[in-house]
Design an enzyme around this catalytic site. Structure first.
Site, PDB file in Angstrom:
ATOM      1  N   GLY A  93      -0.447   3.655  -1.636  1.00  0.00           N
ATOM      2  CA  GLY A  93       0.885   3.475  -2.223  1.00  0.00           C
ATOM      3  C   GLY A  93       1.816   2.761  -1.271  1.00  0.00           C
ATOM      4  O   GLY A  93       1.954   3.157  -0.112  1.00  0.00           O
ATOM      5  N   GLY A  94       2.443   1.693  -1.770  1.00  0.00           N
ATOM      6  CA  GLY A  94       3.358   0.910  -0.945  1.00  0.00           C
ATOM      7  C   GLY A  94       4.774   0.920  -1.474  1.00  0.00           C
ATOM      8  O   GLY A  94       5.522  -0.041  -1.289  1.00  0.00           O
ATOM      9  N   VAL A  96       8.493   3.392  -1.899  1.00  0.00           N
ATOM     10  CA  VAL A  96       9.441   3.939  -0.926  1.00  0.00           C
ATOM     11  C   VAL A  96       8.791   4.989  -0.019  1.00  0.00           C
ATOM     12  O   VAL A  96       8.909   4.935   1.205  1.00  0.00           O
ATOM     13  CB  VAL A  96      10.665   4.547  -1.651  1.00  0.00           C
ATOM     14  CG1 VAL A  96      11.557   5.289  -0.663  1.00  0.00           C
ATOM     15  CG2 VAL A  96      11.464   3.451  -2.356  1.00  0.00           C
ATOM     16  N   GLU A 116      -1.814  -0.927  -1.555  1.00  0.00           N
ATOM     17  CA  GLU A 116      -0.879  -0.980  -2.673  1.00  0.00           C
ATOM     18  C   GLU A 116      -1.472  -1.816  -3.807  1.00  0.00           C
ATOM     19  O   GLU A 116      -1.927  -2.939  -3.589  1.00  0.00           O
ATOM     20  CB  GLU A 116       0.463  -1.571  -2.228  1.00  0.00           C
ATOM     21  CG  GLU A 116       1.419  -1.960  -3.331  1.00  0.00           C
ATOM     22  CD  GLU A 116       1.750  -0.812  -4.284  1.00  0.00           C
ATOM     23  OE1 GLU A 116       1.739  -1.046  -5.503  1.00  0.00           O
ATOM     24  OE2 GLU A 116       2.032   0.310  -3.799  1.00  0.00           O
ATOM     25  N   VAL A 150      -7.540   0.843  -5.746  1.00  0.00           N
ATOM     26  CA  VAL A 150      -8.440   1.883  -5.225  1.00  0.00           C
ATOM     27  C   VAL A 150      -9.406   2.310  -6.330  1.00  0.00           C
ATOM     28  O   VAL A 150      -8.999   2.677  -7.432  1.00  0.00           O
ATOM     29  CB  VAL A 150      -7.646   3.099  -4.711  1.00  0.00           C
ATOM     30  CG1 VAL A 150      -8.609   4.189  -4.241  1.00  0.00           C
ATOM     31  CG2 VAL A 150      -6.725   2.689  -3.568  1.00  0.00           C
ATOM     32  N   GLY A 183       4.125   8.148  -5.705  1.00  0.00           N
ATOM     33  CA  GLY A 183       5.301   8.549  -6.484  1.00  0.00           C
ATOM     34  C   GLY A 183       5.372  10.039  -6.741  1.00  0.00           C
ATOM     35  O   GLY A 183       4.577  10.830  -6.196  1.00  0.00           O
ATOM     36  N   ARG A 184       6.315  10.432  -7.590  1.00  0.00           N
ATOM     37  CA  ARG A 184       6.550  11.844  -7.878  1.00  0.00           C
ATOM     38  C   ARG A 184       6.714  12.049  -9.380  1.00  0.00           C
ATOM     39  O   ARG A 184       7.124  11.125 -10.106  1.00  0.00           O
ATOM     40  CB  ARG A 184       7.795  12.346  -7.133  1.00  0.00           C
ATOM     41  CG  ARG A 184       7.695  12.211  -5.627  1.00  0.00           C
ATOM     42  CD  ARG A 184       8.931  12.724  -4.916  1.00  0.00           C
ATOM     43  NE  ARG A 184       9.089  14.167  -5.044  1.00  0.00           N
ATOM     44  CZ  ARG A 184       8.477  15.068  -4.280  1.00  0.00           C
ATOM     45  NH1 ARG A 184       7.662  14.675  -3.325  1.00  0.00           N
ATOM     46  NH2 ARG A 184       8.694  16.356  -4.444  1.00  0.00           N
ATOM     47  N   ASP A 223      15.471  14.642 -10.758  1.00  0.00           N
ATOM     48  CA  ASP A 223      14.132  14.083 -10.909  1.00  0.00           C
ATOM     49  C   ASP A 223      13.421  14.514 -12.182  1.00  0.00           C
ATOM     50  O   ASP A 223      12.398  13.919 -12.543  1.00  0.00           O
ATOM     51  CB  ASP A 223      13.259  14.488  -9.714  1.00  0.00           C
ATOM     52  CG  ASP A 223      13.687  13.800  -8.430  1.00  0.00           C
ATOM     53  OD1 ASP A 223      14.697  13.079  -8.452  1.00  0.00           O
ATOM     54  OD2 ASP A 223      13.011  13.991  -7.398  1.00  0.00           O
ATOM     55  N   HIS A 355      34.576  -5.463  16.436  1.00  0.00           N
ATOM     56  CA  HIS A 355      33.502  -6.125  17.190  1.00  0.00           C
ATOM     57  C   HIS A 355      33.246  -5.348  18.486  1.00  0.00           C
ATOM     58  O   HIS A 355      34.193  -4.930  19.143  1.00  0.00           O
ATOM     59  CB  HIS A 355      33.915  -7.559  17.533  1.00  0.00           C
ATOM     60  CG  HIS A 355      32.965  -8.231  18.477  1.00  0.00           C
ATOM     61  ND1 HIS A 355      31.762  -8.765  18.061  1.00  0.00           N
ATOM     62  CD2 HIS A 355      33.033  -8.446  19.824  1.00  0.00           C
ATOM     63  CE1 HIS A 355      31.134  -9.289  19.103  1.00  0.00           C
ATOM     64  NE2 HIS A 355      31.888  -9.107  20.190  1.00  0.00           N
TER      65      HIS A 355
END
Length: 382
Positions: A93-94, A96, A116, A150, A183-184, A223, A355
């Protein structure tokens, strides 16, 4: 990590006490739209209530790959429990989660391999992020395989073998440590009692504009519903739900969401991207500043990075921003205020920036739009 998490948890519990919030420890199950069963080691108790807010979050998603059920394959949950840095790590998995772990463990001296399926890392974000991050990770020794599918995972002794197809060729990679970062998914297992349910789609609870589910008095946020999976989004949604229950108008614009990736350098985005603007047929201008010309970045020896700003070509109103640099996740908040208040390039340029700071790069990106950036070569006249 453990020390920080414990400190935050203790702080929240103190806030509960200060605000008169009762914390009940146990496993909850919704019986009706106004009653909840809570089970713990000692007893079961049914609580009656006017409203229920589901905020059960998510859990790691395991893709349907043969061998994914083998013992020892880690998700982000198990990775956070490691008390040492392994010598090697293969990440499936690529997105986040994958790039964040790749950044962390490669910096600890771990040999990292990433696989990925999509053509690029962080495929859902601006292409500039993918291109620059891939170069940075490769420079740090991370072996990256994109467009790689895969096929299976096997195990012999303590070693895993990941078999994948890349450019029509079969490749095998061996490792003792394997992370699935695909992922989730919504965490709703056993949340509802038998005979009761709310409308769902692809495992996510469906809600309306007020975050109410198909059952009156039951709300859901975070989620477990469709949308971006970020903690700060869930918190904002929770505030809006409670305001609605109390009969108040929402105080937060949920359409302007800062998205942050905690790699090194950090990545942050808000509003519309250049690619999205073009797909929608919008007439835009893009201001870009490479942080290699930023004094603070040179002092702290930062690697390649940039700040990119998207504005409406006619009105010069700011539509979005993408940043890949040190402190990007802190600086992106300024753009939320800018976009919400429909500020123009000239509005933003009225502010003096200190600065040396990373934030000077924001001013330079805006000045580049106006052709007045000091540390950028002037645009060619058309």
């Amino acid at each position: 990590k453990e020390e920080t998490s414990a400190s935050l948890r203790n702080g929240v519990e103190q806030l509960f006490k200060a605000n008169g919030v009762t914390k009940i420890k146990g496993k909850a199950q919704i019986l009706t739209n106004q009653s909840v069963l809570v089970k713990n080691e000692d007893e079961e108790t049914i609580y009656q209530t006017k409203n229920i807010l589901i905020a059960t979050g998510s859990k790691p998603f395991l893709p349907p790959i043969p061998g994914m059920e083998l013992s020892g394959i880690m998700t982000s949950d198990e990775m956070f429990q490691l008390d040492h840095a392994p010598d090697e790590l293969v990440i499936i998995g690529g997105g986040v989660i994958g790039v964040e772990f790749a950044t962390v463990f490669s910096s600890l001296g771990c040999k990292v391999t990433m696989i990925e399926a999509l053509p690029r890392l962080l495929a859902n974000l601006d292409k500039d992020f993918s291109q620059n991050l891939k170069l940075i990770l490769k420079k740090r020794g991370v072996d990256i395989h994109t467009g790689a599918s895969v096929q299976k995972i096997s195990k012999e002794g303590e070693d895993f073998t990941v078999t994948f197809i890349e450019k029509e060729k079969e490749v095998n990679v061996k490792t003792k440590y394997l992370l699935s970062a695909a992922g989730r998914s919504a965490n709703t297992d056993e949340l509802f009692a038998e005979g009761i349910s709310v409308d769902m789609e692809r495992g996510k609870i469906i809600v309306d504009e007020k975050f109410c589910t198909s059952m009156e008095h039951i709300y859901a946020i975070g989620d477990v519903i469709k949308g971006i999976q970020l903690a700060h989004v869930a918190s904002a949604q929770g505030i809006c739900v409670v305001e609605g229950i109390a009969g108040l108008e929402p105080t937060i614009n949920l359409n302007i969401v800062p998205s942050c990736v905690y790699t090194d350098p950090e990545i942050a985005s808000i509003g519309i991207t250049e690619e999205e603007a073009k797909e929608k047929g919008l007439y835009i201008e893009v201001g870009k500043f490479m942080m290699s010309a930023n004094g603070k970045s040179l002092i702290s020896k930062e690697e390649r990075g940039f700040i990119k700003i998207v504005v409406d070509k006619e009105s010069k109103v700011v539509l979005g921003a993408q940043m890949m640099c040190a402190r990007a996740t802190d600086m992106i908040g300024e753009f939320g205020t800018i976009i919400e208040n429909k500020l123009t390039v000239s509005d933003v340029l009225k502010v003096i920036r200190a600065h040396p700071t990373y934030n000077e790069g924001v001013g330079e990106a805006f000045e580049e739009l106006e052709g007045g950036a000091i540390h950028v070569a002037p645009r060619k006249k058309r």
